[in-house]
Design a protein around this motif. Structure first.
Motif, PDB file in Angstrom:
ATOM      1  N   GLU A  85       0.832  -1.201   0.000  1.00 56.79           N
ATOM      2  CA  GLU A  85       0.000   0.000   0.000  1.00 56.79           C
ATOM      3  C   GLU A  85       0.867   1.253   0.000  1.00 56.79           C
ATOM      4  OE1 GLU A  85      -3.529   2.089   2.715  1.00 56.79           O
ATOM      5  OE2 GLU A  85      -2.873   0.019   3.102  1.00 56.79           O
ATOM      6  N   ASN A  86       1.985   1.225   0.734  1.00 57.68           N
ATOM      7  CA  ASN A  86       2.893   2.368   0.776  1.00 57.68           C
ATOM      8  C   ASN A  86       3.524   2.636  -0.587  1.00 57.68           C
ATOM      9  OD1 ASN A  86       2.395   2.742   3.505  1.00 57.68           O
ATOM     10  ND2 ASN A  86       4.080   1.384   4.142  1.00 57.68           N
ATOM     11  N   ILE A  87       3.845   1.567  -1.312  1.00 56.67           N
ATOM     12  CA  ILE A  87       4.455   1.722  -2.643  1.00 56.67           C
ATOM     13  C   ILE A  87       3.491   2.420  -3.585  1.00 56.67           C
ATOM     14  CG2 ILE A  87       5.335   0.494  -4.663  1.00 56.67           C
ATOM     15  CD1 ILE A  87       6.389  -1.655  -2.775  1.00 56.67           C
ATOM     16  N   VAL A  88       2.239   1.941  -3.596  1.00 59.34           N
ATOM     17  CA  VAL A  88       1.244   2.524  -4.497  1.00 59.34           C
ATOM     18  C   VAL A  88       0.964   3.976  -4.101  1.00 59.34           C
ATOM     19  CG1 VAL A  88      -1.108   2.339  -5.390  1.00 59.34           C
ATOM     20  CG2 VAL A  88       0.222   0.267  -4.922  1.00 59.34           C
ATOM     21  N   ALA A 139      -7.594  -1.135  -6.313  1.00 60.28           N
ATOM     22  CA  ALA A 139      -7.640  -2.019  -7.484  1.00 60.28           C
ATOM     23  C   ALA A 139      -6.268  -2.648  -7.757  1.00 60.28           C
ATOM     24  CB  ALA A 139      -8.108  -1.235  -8.710  1.00 60.28           C
ATOM     25  N   THR A 140      -5.204  -1.871  -7.532  1.00 62.24           N
ATOM     26  CA  THR A 140      -3.847  -2.395  -7.745  1.00 62.24           C
ATOM     27  C   THR A 140      -3.484  -3.411  -6.670  1.00 62.24           C
ATOM     28  OG1 THR A 140      -3.174  -0.280  -8.735  1.00 62.24           O
ATOM     29  CG2 THR A 140      -1.424  -1.761  -7.998  1.00 62.24           C
ATOM     30  N   ILE A 141      -3.769  -3.071  -5.397  1.00 63.14           N
ATOM     31  CA  ILE A 141      -3.458  -3.987  -4.293  1.00 63.14           C
ATOM     32  C   ILE A 141      -4.242  -5.287  -4.444  1.00 63.14           C
ATOM     33  CG2 ILE A 141      -3.657  -4.296  -1.792  1.00 63.14           C
ATOM     34  CD1 ILE A 141      -3.153  -1.285  -1.501  1.00 63.14           C
ATOM     35  N   GLU A 142      -5.482  -5.180  -4.924  1.00 63.27           N
ATOM     36  CA  GLU A 142      -6.332  -6.365  -5.104  1.00 63.27           C
ATOM     37  C   GLU A 142      -5.698  -7.372  -6.064  1.00 63.27           C
ATOM     38  OE1 GLU A 142     -11.003  -7.341  -6.268  1.00 63.27           O
ATOM     39  OE2 GLU A 142     -10.119  -5.355  -6.648  1.00 63.27           O
ATOM     40  N   MET A 143      -4.984  -6.879  -7.083  1.00 55.65           N
ATOM     41  CA  MET A 143      -4.380  -7.746  -8.093  1.00 55.65           C
ATOM     42  C   MET A 143      -2.926  -8.113  -7.792  1.00 55.65           C
ATOM     43  SD  MET A 143      -6.508  -8.569 -10.498  1.00 55.65           S
ATOM     44  CE  MET A 143      -7.655  -8.819  -9.134  1.00 55.65           C
ATOM     45  N   PHE A 144      -2.343  -7.513  -6.733  1.00 54.67           N
ATOM     46  CA  PHE A 144      -0.926  -7.728  -6.475  1.00 54.67           C
ATOM     47  C   PHE A 144      -0.601  -9.198  -6.208  1.00 54.67           C
ATOM     48  CE2 PHE A 144       2.584  -7.975  -3.343  1.00 54.67           C
ATOM     49  CZ  PHE A 144       3.613  -7.600  -4.196  1.00 54.67           C
ATOM     50  N   LYS A 145      -1.343  -9.828  -5.314  1.00 51.52           N
ATOM     51  CA  LYS A 145      -1.052 -11.225  -4.987  1.00 51.52           C
ATOM     52  C   LYS A 145      -1.199 -12.162  -6.195  1.00 51.52           C
ATOM     53  CE  LYS A 145      -1.922 -11.074  -0.010  1.00 51.52           C
ATOM     54  NZ  LYS A 145      -2.735 -11.631   1.123  1.00 51.52           N
TER      55      LYS A 145
END
Length: 868
Positions: free
Chosen positions: A2-5, A431-437
């Protein structure tokens, strides 16, 4: 995460700058990377060559090969030692374990063989490393319309060759076929007898006079100064006028005599070896690059020097007979074209399915960004741009875009969901974090498939490591792009939709394609057993169809060139060899589809003879018209002509592709301590391979034997005449050694002064030797036939050994693309052979590569090439 995004979304300018820096750095790295056909491969092999003039293969093996074998086998980290004993020459190949410091290994080997006592007639052993870089990258043939061979030699040695050697990246530039001068001294034996002079006395006087000696430092009144004596001959005239001390007599009262009065001294011009281009005498130049140099750059620079030299020297003609740079450029350009085409297709497919220009732009950004980042890392690791790295890039193009598509599609989808509560940066972040894994796990799984190749040892690891690293870097970069650049671009391009109010118009229902897939998915889930059975059937069916596809190693684009080698028959005279070669040369010159016919003929004992049909053989290089149609048929026509020519020696069409790593030969090696059993097994194997219609050029490493005559001597009878076997051997020897008396200068060059010995009349048959008169100790002469008994037998032209046993190989070239099928057929035939006790069979060549490396995933060209 989350910090990266959050950082990316809050510092988009920094992301854009970093992206630009990576892109420019990647482009720069790509242009600076060295281009090669295959990756740099360090080969743990050393070769020892020893020239032993006049010795038979058995004598070479006993006096040279076996002692060197024993010394080499005792060194650390040595895996195998192979030896090949030929007439006049011994060749030892030492294979080391991978990871050994080859420079240190070479020093240890040189030190070890230095302690071996070799025969007096054997030359000093030469140790060289076997590597891909030992092959010439470019070869030139130099002729002239206006200069003869002597003047052309001067042009090449004084103008062209120095410029070629100065090129950055050129390790060596060697010539053959050049004209050389030497000073011949022929003594007047009658005159020397009158003056009571001997050849040894004259030689001692000349060598003692022709010296330059430093007398050291002298302390003079003012300071110390160096003093030396210089009596070196500056030219041939000084040598002719040199005074030789003699004992005065009534007939010759003078105590001195000029050398020219007792000997004929003259400069003789000779051509060191035969080299012709299109029937004209030519000088061949072979250029080897430094291991770290770029092949393409070296070849380009050589061509620039040649072009410049041709404009300066009137009538100079330089033909390029070998150009590795051209094939590398073509391979690299082909791979780049395929990569660009693959990228274009990927973009069109993405645009077709996403049906949104902005989403497509965001997705395709990952392709160049990931590739340039991978190139940056490859250049940093000093990995070359070759078919392995380019192949990995081509494969990666379809994969690196996946991560970005997943992220941008999820952002785009949530933008148009009517129940979506988040907006702006919050929506992009979630939306980005949701797809990260999912994308992380997908990337890790894909990388895990290729990563093991990095840790594979030996040559296979060196060959495929660049492929694995390129895939790993590209996929890692694509993951990084997906969680940094994609969110930043999405926030920039979708800004209006991210912050605008939601309406029904913004909500997009699923389309016809999605509805169709939903029905298919429901059907598969509701009929799991049927779906599983269908999957298993497809898997088994695919495996069953695999043999129909066929396997082969690295394919190579067909170049319209041919390499013909001529191997003289054992015992064939030099003049007969040259006549046979001339016949084929003239036949090739008559063909209108051949532009260049380059011929090189080796001398006996030449250490480079292995590439040219063996000792005293020849290499003929044919360059065809680029517009030649049906080149395969043309090649077969020439091969058929050579097969049916009916000459005493053997012509072969050599496949030089093995140099660059590709090979299509099946090969089997037989071992035995019994030479007769070994030869019988080889003959049976040749018959078996010859029956296979998919093989051509079936040959073995064994050659027709020499006829051997042995003079049996009764020691007690020989002693009665005051003779020994050694004395008898000296009387019968026809071997002559070149006696270099001294050197003189001519036009700035150093010339050898050679004492010419009386020419020995070569016997025409064994009967001529038997009638030779032998001087006994009693003063009586008698024919040799009264002193010896003759036994007729045979001796092989080459003896190969490994671990104390003889070995020989049988090989054939596969004519079809499906190498694995042919290999399987031939292996079955080999298994049917009934070998004699003590004979063992090993698989070599491409068959061994398939057996040991899983049907073409990996291959080992050098080990098959240097397994003699």
């Amino acid at each position: 995460m989350e910090n990266i995004v959050n950082f990316v979304l809050g510092n988009k300018l920094a992301v854009w700058l970093l992206t630009i820096i990576i892109t420019l750095s990647g482009i720069y790295s790509g242009t600076k990377m060295k281009t090669e056909t295959i990756p740099n491969i360090s080969v743990p092999y050393l070769s020892v060559m020893v020239v032993y003039s006049g010795a038979t293969p058995e004598k070479v093996m006993e006096d040279v090969s076996i002692p060197l074998e024993q010394v080499a086998e005792g060194l650390d980290h040595v895996k195998t030692v192979n030896s090949s004993s030929n007439s006049n020459m011994a060749s030892i190949q030492i294979e080391y374990e991978y990871g050994v410091d080859m420079d240190e290994a070479k020093r240890e080997l040189e030190s070890a063989i230095g302690s071996v006592k070799l025969p007096e007639k054997a030359q000093e052993p030469t140790v060289s490393a076997i590597s891909m870089n030992m092959m010439p990258v470019v070869a030139l043939s130099v002729t002239s319309f206006k200069e003869n061979i002597a003047d052309l030699t001067s042009t090449v040695e004084e103008s062209l060759l120095p410029k070629l050697k100065k090129i950055d990246g050129v390790a060596t530039a060697t010539t053959s076929g050049q004209h050389t001068d030497e000073v011949d001294v022929v003594y007047n034996k009658e005159k020397m007898s009158e003056l009571d002079l001997t050849e040894d006395k004259v030689k001692q006087v000349i060598q003692a006079s022709n010296q330059s000696v430093s007398l050291g430092l002298y302390e003079f009144e003012k300071d110390e100064q160096a003093v030396s004596i210089d009596g070196k001959f500056m030219n041939v005239d000084e040598l002719k006028n040199m005074l030789i001390p003699v004992t005065p007599s009534t007939k010759n009262p003078s105590p001195l005599v000029k050398l020219s009065e007792i000997a004929d001294v003259k400069v003789i011009g000779k051509v060191q070896s035969v080299s012709r281009t299109n029937g004209k005498e030519a000088i061949a130049i072979q250029i080897v690059k430094d291991p770290q140099a770029n092949t393409v750059d070296v070849v380009k620079k050589v061509k620039e020097v040649v072009k410049d030299e041709k404009t300066k020297v009137d009538g100079l003609v330089v033909d390029v007979t070998l150009d590795q740079g051209k094939s590398i450029e073509e391979s690299v350009n082909t791979m780049i074209e395929k990569a660009l085409f693959g990228g274009l297709v990927a973009v069109l497919i993405i645009l077709l399915f996403l049906r949104d220009l902005k989403s497509t732009i965001i997705s395709i950004i990952s392709i160049p960004a990931s590739i340039f980042m991978a190139l940056l890392l490859l250049h940093w690791l000093d990995i070359t741009l070759n078919i392995m790295t380019l192949g990995a890039i081509t494969v990666a193009i379809g994969r690196v875009i996946d991560d970005s598509i997943v992220v941008v599609e999820n952002i785009y989808r949530r933008l148009h969901l009517k129940e979506e509560k988040l907006t702006g940066r919050a929506l992009i972040r979630e939306a980005t974090i949701e797809m990260f894994k999912p994308i992380l796990s997908s990337t890790l799984v894909t990388v895990a498939v290729f990563t093991p190749l990095i840790f594979v040892g030996g040559m296979v690891g060196e060959l495929f490591m660049p492929f694995a690293l390129t895939m790993t870097f590209a996929l890692g970069a694509s993951l990084l792009v997906a969680i940094t650049i994609v969110p930043a671009l999405s926030h920039f391009l979708f800004k209006k939709k991210l912050y605008s109010e939601k309406t029904k118009a913004r909500h997009k229902e699923t389309g016809a394609l999605s509805n169709w897939y939903k029905k298919v998915l429901n059907g598969a889930l509701n009929h799991k057993v049927i779906t599983s059975i269908l999957a298993i059937v497809l898997l088994v069916g695919s495996l069953a169809l695999t043999p129909l596809i066929g396997f082969s190693f690295m394919g190579s684009e067909e170049e319209k060139t041919m390499n013909l080698t001529y191997t003289p028959k054992n015992g064939e005279l030099r003049e007969d060899t040259l006549k046979n070669i001339k016949v084929v040369e003239e036949k090739m010159l008559e063909r209108k589809d051949i532009d260049v016919v380059q011929l090189s003929v080796t001398e006996k004992g030449d250490t480079s003879a292995a590439m040219m049909g063996g000792s005293g053989g020849a290499l003929m290089y044919l360059i065809f018209d680029p517009e030649t149609e049906n080149f395969t048929e043309v090649r077969e026509e020439i091969e058929k002509y050579l097969k049916n020519i009916g000459q005493s020696g053997e012509w072969k069409s050599q496949d030089m592709s093995s140099i660059s790593g590709s090979t299509n030969k099946v090969s089997y090696t037989f071992h035995s301590a019994d030479l007769e059993k070994l030869n019988q097994a080889v003959k049976e194997a040749e018959k078996a391979l010859s029956k296979n219609k998919n093989l051509k050029d079936v040959t073995s490493s064994t050659k027709d034997p020499y006829v051997k005559y042995t003079f049996k001597v009764a020691q007690d009878e020989l002693i009665n005449y005051g003779l020994t076997v050694g004395q008898l051997a000296m009387m019968l020897s026809t071997q002559q050694t070149q006696d270099v008396l001294t050197t003189v200068e001519k036009d700035g060059k150093e010339l050898n002064v050679i004492v010419q010995q009386d020419e020995v009349v070569q016997p025409k048959s064994i009967d001529d030797i038997l009638v030779k008169d032998i001087q006994t100790a009693t003063g009586k002469t008698m024919p040799l036939s009264d002193l010896v008994k003759v036994e007729k037998g045979s001796t092989l032209s080459a003896l190969s050994r490994n671990k104390g046993e003889y070995y020989a190989t049988v090989s054939g070239t596969v004519k079809t693309e499906n190498i694995s099928k042919v290999t399987s057929e031939v292996t079955k035939e080999m298994d049917k052979l009934e070998l004699s006790k003590g004979v063992t069979l090993d698989v070599a060549g491409v068959a061994a590569d398939y057996d040991s490396h899983c049907y073409g995933w990996c291959f080992n060209p050098i080990s098959s090439r240097f397994r003699w």
